[in-house]
Design a protein around this motif. Structure first.
Motif, PDB file in Angstrom:
ATOM      1  N   SER A 264       0.671  -1.047  -0.335  1.00  0.00           N
ATOM      2  CA  SER A 264      -0.037  -0.255   0.116  1.00  0.00           C
ATOM      3  C   SER A 264       1.140   0.951  -0.194  1.00  0.00           C
ATOM      4  O   SER A 264       0.475   2.904  -0.854  1.00  0.00           O
ATOM      5  CB  SER A 264      -1.398  -0.237   1.339  1.00  0.00           C
ATOM      6  OG  SER A 264      -1.995  -0.962   1.085  1.00  0.00           O
ATOM      7  N   ALA A 265       1.964   1.143   0.721  1.00  0.00           N
ATOM      8  CA  ALA A 265       2.669   2.163   0.974  1.00  0.00           C
ATOM      9  C   ALA A 265       3.490   2.328  -0.401  1.00  0.00           C
ATOM     10  O   ALA A 265       4.004   3.678  -0.626  1.00  0.00           O
ATOM     11  CB  ALA A 265       3.988   2.096   1.957  1.00  0.00           C
ATOM     12  N   LEU A 266       3.606   1.513  -1.064  1.00  0.00           N
ATOM     13  CA  LEU A 266       4.169   1.322  -2.625  1.00  0.00           C
ATOM     14  C   LEU A 266       3.256   1.870  -3.493  1.00  0.00           C
ATOM     15  O   LEU A 266       3.286   3.098  -4.058  1.00  0.00           O
ATOM     16  CB  LEU A 266       5.350   0.317  -2.711  1.00  0.00           C
ATOM     17  CG  LEU A 266       6.256  -0.336  -2.015  1.00  0.00           C
ATOM     18  CD1 LEU A 266       7.003  -1.106  -2.987  1.00  0.00           C
ATOM     19  CD2 LEU A 266       7.294   1.042  -2.267  1.00  0.00           C
ATOM     20  N   ALA A 267       1.990   2.020  -3.030  1.00  0.00           N
ATOM     21  CA  ALA A 267       1.388   2.366  -4.214  1.00  0.00           C
ATOM     22  C   ALA A 267       0.726   3.942  -4.079  1.00  0.00           C
ATOM     23  O   ALA A 267       0.484   4.496  -4.612  1.00  0.00           O
ATOM     24  CB  ALA A 267       0.041   1.363  -4.363  1.00  0.00           C
TER      25      ALA A 267
ATOM     26  N   ASP B 198       3.060  10.785  -8.962  1.00  0.00           N
ATOM     27  CA  ASP B 198       2.504  11.140 -11.159  1.00  0.00           C
ATOM     28  C   ASP B 198       2.074  12.043 -11.111  1.00  0.00           C
ATOM     29  O   ASP B 198       1.827  12.524 -11.927  1.00  0.00           O
ATOM     30  CB  ASP B 198       1.684   9.703 -11.345  1.00  0.00           C
ATOM     31  CG  ASP B 198       1.918   8.235 -11.765  1.00  0.00           C
ATOM     32  OD1 ASP B 198       3.100   8.637 -12.606  1.00  0.00           O
ATOM     33  OD2 ASP B 198       1.590   7.031 -11.729  1.00  0.00           O
ATOM     34  N   GLU B 199       0.985  12.214  -9.663  1.00  0.00           N
ATOM     35  CA  GLU B 199       0.267  13.429  -9.681  1.00  0.00           C
ATOM     36  C   GLU B 199       1.174  14.726  -9.260  1.00  0.00           C
ATOM     37  O   GLU B 199       1.116  15.502 -10.536  1.00  0.00           O
ATOM     38  CB  GLU B 199      -0.582  13.514  -8.495  1.00  0.00           C
ATOM     39  CG  GLU B 199      -1.419  12.381  -8.019  1.00  0.00           C
ATOM     40  CD  GLU B 199      -2.312  12.432  -6.372  1.00  0.00           C
ATOM     41  OE1 GLU B 199      -3.284  12.169  -6.284  1.00  0.00           O
ATOM     42  OE2 GLU B 199      -1.401  12.976  -5.816  1.00  0.00           O
ATOM     43  N   LEU B 200       2.844  14.761  -8.973  1.00  0.00           N
ATOM     44  CA  LEU B 200       3.768  15.534  -9.163  1.00  0.00           C
ATOM     45  C   LEU B 200       4.333  15.680 -10.715  1.00  0.00           C
ATOM     46  O   LEU B 200       4.529  16.955 -10.782  1.00  0.00           O
ATOM     47  CB  LEU B 200       4.751  15.312  -8.316  1.00  0.00           C
ATOM     48  CG  LEU B 200       3.895  15.726  -6.387  1.00  0.00           C
ATOM     49  CD1 LEU B 200       5.309  15.244  -5.946  1.00  0.00           C
ATOM     50  CD2 LEU B 200       3.269  16.518  -6.269  1.00  0.00           C
TER      51      LEU B 200
ATOM     52  N   GLY C 220       3.308  18.873 -15.425  1.00  0.00           N
ATOM     53  CA  GLY C 220       3.474  19.132 -16.777  1.00  0.00           C
ATOM     54  C   GLY C 220       4.066  17.907 -17.078  1.00  0.00           C
ATOM     55  O   GLY C 220       4.764  18.235 -18.258  1.00  0.00           O
ATOM     56  N   GLU C 221       5.127  17.570 -16.246  1.00  0.00           N
ATOM     57  CA  GLU C 221       6.457  16.470 -16.910  1.00  0.00           C
ATOM     58  C   GLU C 221       5.419  14.442 -16.892  1.00  0.00           C
ATOM     59  O   GLU C 221       4.532  14.475 -16.195  1.00  0.00           O
ATOM     60  CB  GLU C 221       7.695  16.281 -15.840  1.00  0.00           C
ATOM     61  CG  GLU C 221       7.959  17.665 -16.342  1.00  0.00           C
ATOM     62  CD  GLU C 221       9.022  18.386 -17.632  1.00  0.00           C
ATOM     63  OE1 GLU C 221       9.448  17.378 -18.104  1.00  0.00           O
ATOM     64  OE2 GLU C 221       9.378  19.021 -17.982  1.00  0.00           O
ATOM     65  N   ARG C 222       5.925  13.755 -17.952  1.00  0.00           N
ATOM     66  CA  ARG C 222       5.499  12.556 -17.800  1.00  0.00           C
ATOM     67  C   ARG C 222       6.632  11.548 -17.019  1.00  0.00           C
ATOM     68  O   ARG C 222       7.945  12.081 -17.366  1.00  0.00           O
ATOM     69  CB  ARG C 222       5.415  12.277 -19.178  1.00  0.00           C
ATOM     70  CG  ARG C 222       4.729  12.638 -19.430  1.00  0.00           C
ATOM     71  CD  ARG C 222       4.137  12.228 -20.989  1.00  0.00           C
ATOM     72  NE  ARG C 222       5.288  12.567 -22.210  1.00  0.00           N
ATOM     73  CZ  ARG C 222       5.806  12.220 -22.982  1.00  0.00           C
ATOM     74  NH1 ARG C 222       4.536  11.302 -23.691  1.00  0.00           N
ATOM     75  NH2 ARG C 222       6.592  12.303 -24.008  1.00  0.00           N
ATOM     76  N   ARG C 223       6.597  10.029 -16.854  1.00  0.00           N
ATOM     77  CA  ARG C 223       6.927   9.816 -16.589  1.00  0.00           C
ATOM     78  C   ARG C 223       8.782   9.178 -16.997  1.00  0.00           C
ATOM     79  O   ARG C 223      10.050   9.138 -16.345  1.00  0.00           O
ATOM     80  CB  ARG C 223       7.269   8.580 -16.139  1.00  0.00           C
ATOM     81  CG  ARG C 223       5.997   7.879 -14.825  1.00  0.00           C
ATOM     82  CD  ARG C 223       5.494   6.340 -14.703  1.00  0.00           C
ATOM     83  NE  ARG C 223       4.410   6.054 -13.962  1.00  0.00           N
ATOM     84  CZ  ARG C 223       3.824   5.431 -13.031  1.00  0.00           C
ATOM     85  NH1 ARG C 223       5.005   4.028 -13.476  1.00  0.00           N
ATOM     86  NH2 ARG C 223       2.714   5.562 -12.285  1.00  0.00           N
TER      87      ARG C 223
ATOM     88  N   ARG D 189       7.675  -0.986 -10.343  1.00  0.00           N
ATOM     89  CA  ARG D 189       5.938   0.511 -10.834  1.00  0.00           C
ATOM     90  C   ARG D 189       6.471   1.553 -11.684  1.00  0.00           C
ATOM     91  O   ARG D 189       5.704   2.587 -12.461  1.00  0.00           O
ATOM     92  CB  ARG D 189       5.830   1.000  -9.500  1.00  0.00           C
ATOM     93  CG  ARG D 189       4.937  -0.273  -8.992  1.00  0.00           C
ATOM     94  CD  ARG D 189       5.002   0.157  -7.174  1.00  0.00           C
ATOM     95  NE  ARG D 189       4.047  -0.687  -6.357  1.00  0.00           N
ATOM     96  CZ  ARG D 189       2.692  -0.677  -6.241  1.00  0.00           C
ATOM     97  NH1 ARG D 189       2.240  -0.834  -7.070  1.00  0.00           N
ATOM     98  NH2 ARG D 189       2.561  -2.066  -5.665  1.00  0.00           N
ATOM     99  N   LEU D 190       7.291   2.723 -10.913  1.00  0.00           N
ATOM    100  CA  LEU D 190       7.775   3.747 -11.852  1.00  0.00           C
ATOM    101  C   LEU D 190       8.144   3.525 -13.630  1.00  0.00           C
ATOM    102  O   LEU D 190       8.701   4.696 -13.992  1.00  0.00           O
ATOM    103  CB  LEU D 190       8.703   4.844 -11.326  1.00  0.00           C
ATOM    104  CG  LEU D 190       8.112   5.114  -9.842  1.00  0.00           C
ATOM    105  CD1 LEU D 190       8.963   5.683  -8.471  1.00  0.00           C
ATOM    106  CD2 LEU D 190       7.049   5.906  -9.787  1.00  0.00           C
ATOM    107  N   GLU D 191       8.890   2.220 -13.434  1.00  0.00           N
ATOM    108  CA  GLU D 191       9.617   1.995 -14.618  1.00  0.00           C
ATOM    109  C   GLU D 191      10.874   2.992 -15.157  1.00  0.00           C
ATOM    110  O   GLU D 191      11.652   3.508 -15.811  1.00  0.00           O
ATOM    111  CB  GLU D 191       9.034   1.984 -16.120  1.00  0.00           C
ATOM    112  CG  GLU D 191       8.007   1.378 -16.190  1.00  0.00           C
ATOM    113  CD  GLU D 191       6.569   1.142 -17.255  1.00  0.00           C
ATOM    114  OE1 GLU D 191       6.786   2.499 -18.018  1.00  0.00           O
ATOM    115  OE2 GLU D 191       5.876  -0.336 -17.514  1.00  0.00           O
ATOM    116  N   THR D 192      11.819   2.767 -14.122  1.00  0.00           N
ATOM    117  CA  THR D 192      13.155   3.739 -13.767  1.00  0.00           C
ATOM    118  C   THR D 192      13.647   3.592 -12.359  1.00  0.00           C
ATOM    119  O   THR D 192      13.071   2.778 -11.203  1.00  0.00           O
ATOM    120  CB  THR D 192      12.655   5.687 -13.896  1.00  0.00           C
ATOM    121  OG1 THR D 192      14.004   5.956 -14.066  1.00  0.00           O
ATOM    122  CG2 THR D 192      12.179   5.695 -12.627  1.00  0.00           C
TER     123      THR D 192
END
Length: 399
Positions: free
Chosen positions: A119-122, A129-131, A136-139, A181-184
């Motif tokens: 849950s914490a990682l989610a 993603d919200e920030l 106006g940026e993407r992952r 999750r973040l693909e980075t």
């Protein structure tokens, strides 16, 4: 002895790497500070810095250091963003910045991190993603992520040591799972180590090569900086001062031992001390606020905590001999109510050569750990992406 040309080139390359490493480790330095930290002569530093500037590896700007005008040196930024994540026991703080540490967005989210790792990682993924959406940026713009956890990390920095501090977290690899999750790329460390990085770059540790950062919050830990680098120890558990035994017949600690420092100064213990007279207090922040307003009971609880921490800080100085002790975490917001009893304990328990070690409050406050996470992300990104221009210069710069 005369050095062969190849040896001279190797020495020049090593000196360039030392200068770059010093600047990266501290974010921004004057040439005089670089000379002091690296041991190179001022003339050598000046030559290296100006050739690095000519190659666009670093940038120079006017500044004030120690009350005097000085030329400040910082590593030139690459395009892209980094993310810092600070997982506390009761919160997640996220920051997004460019590679020059200009924070573009930041947020704190209250949650029970220990209740569920998944849950914490989610929640962290959602916050990132919200920030990014906010600016106006993407992952795909994120080059690396640094994350801190309030528990010892294994020697590879990927797994939580098998202590009952974050139940459920020891069965996963937090850095790997968040990276998926973040693909980075994600890099993890203990939160006190990140706090030390944050103060080393942006706070009371700037220009200091040997530093002890003490985080006093829900638990207690220390980040140790030795010769400009965070020292993690063989098993990744260096700095666990909260689990030094103060009273071998004291209460049982979460680690399984008795009478650890954490059982005397950790947030749950302090709130329990004041519970009968102040049942309305639920957090350390409330305890500190009441103490700053002049409440005698709250001031006494914080002063006693400072005295206990001072005993351990003095012994830490006996062993490690840092140039400065920086105190951060929620409890440090009490300022001199905590620091004065802590300082008073130093000459009582420390040997005379270290008894006068300066003890100061963290300048970055509750942001130390998330800023340190940004530093970790940039450091790892840089380490894996050294530019050819810097490599070429390293073979050509004068000693």
């Amino acid at each position: 002895m005369t050095l062969r040309p190849g040896s001279q080139a190797s020495l020049r390359a090593a000196n360039v790497r030392r200068v770059l490493a010093a600047v990266r480790a501290h974010g921004v330095l004057s040439q005089a500070e670089i000379a002091r930290l690296t041991g190179l002569s001022p003339a050598s530093v000046s030559n290296i810095v100006h050739q690095l500037a000519d190659s666009n590896a670093v940038e120079l700007s006017p500044g004030i250091r120690g009350g005097r005008r000085a030329q400040e040196v910082r590593v030139r930024s690459d395009d892209g963003l980094v993310v810092g994540l600070d997982f506390g026991h009761r919160h997640i703080r996220v920051a997004v910045a460019d590679l020059r540490f200009a924070v573009r967005a930041e947020r704190r989210h209250e949650c029970d991190v220990g209740a569920s790792a998944i849950s914490a990682l989610a929640s962290a993924e959602k916050l990132v993603d919200e920030l990014l959406d906010q600016i106006g940026e993407r992952r795909c713009s994120v080059r690396a992520v640094g994350m801190g956890l309030p528990a010892p990390m294994g020697p590879n920095g990927g797994t939580v040591a098998a202590w009952p501090i974050l139940p459920g977290w020891e069965t996963i690899d937090p850095a790997r799972d968040l990276a998926e999750r973040l693909e980075t790329p994600v890099f993890a460390d203990n939160d006190a180590n990140l706090g030390a990085r944050g103060e080393l770059y942006f706070g009371a540790g700037r220009g200091v090569a040997d530093l002890a950062y003490i985080k006093a919050a829900t638990g207690l830990g220390a980040g140790l900086v030795v010769d400009g680098c965070v020292y993690r120890g063989f098993a990744g558990s260096a700095g666990e001062i909260g689990h030094l035994t103060i009273d071998e017949m004291g209460p049982v600690c979460s680690c399984g031992n008795r009478g650890c420092l954490e059982t005397m100064v950790g947030a749950p213990y302090l709130l329990e001390l004041i519970r009968h007279s102040h049942p309305e207090l639920r957090t350390v922040d409330e305890l500190v606020s009441r103490a700053l307003e002049g409440d005698g009971g709250c001031r006494r609880v914080i002063a006693d905590a400072g005295r206990h921490i001072g005993f351990v800080a003095a012994n830490l100085c006996n062993v490690v001999n840092p140039e400065r002790v920086v105190v951060g975490g929620d409890l440090a917001a009490a300022g001199d109510l905590l620091l004065e009893p802590l300082r008073a304990a130093m000459p009582r328990y420390a040997v005379c050569s270290v008894a006068s070690t300066p003890v100061v409050a963290a300048l970055t406050g509750e942001r130390a750990e998330v800023l340190g996470a940004l530093v970790l992300a940039v450091e790892e990104f840089r380490r894996r992406n050294e530019t050819p221009a810097q490599d070429t210069l390293a073979g050509a710069a004068p000693a």
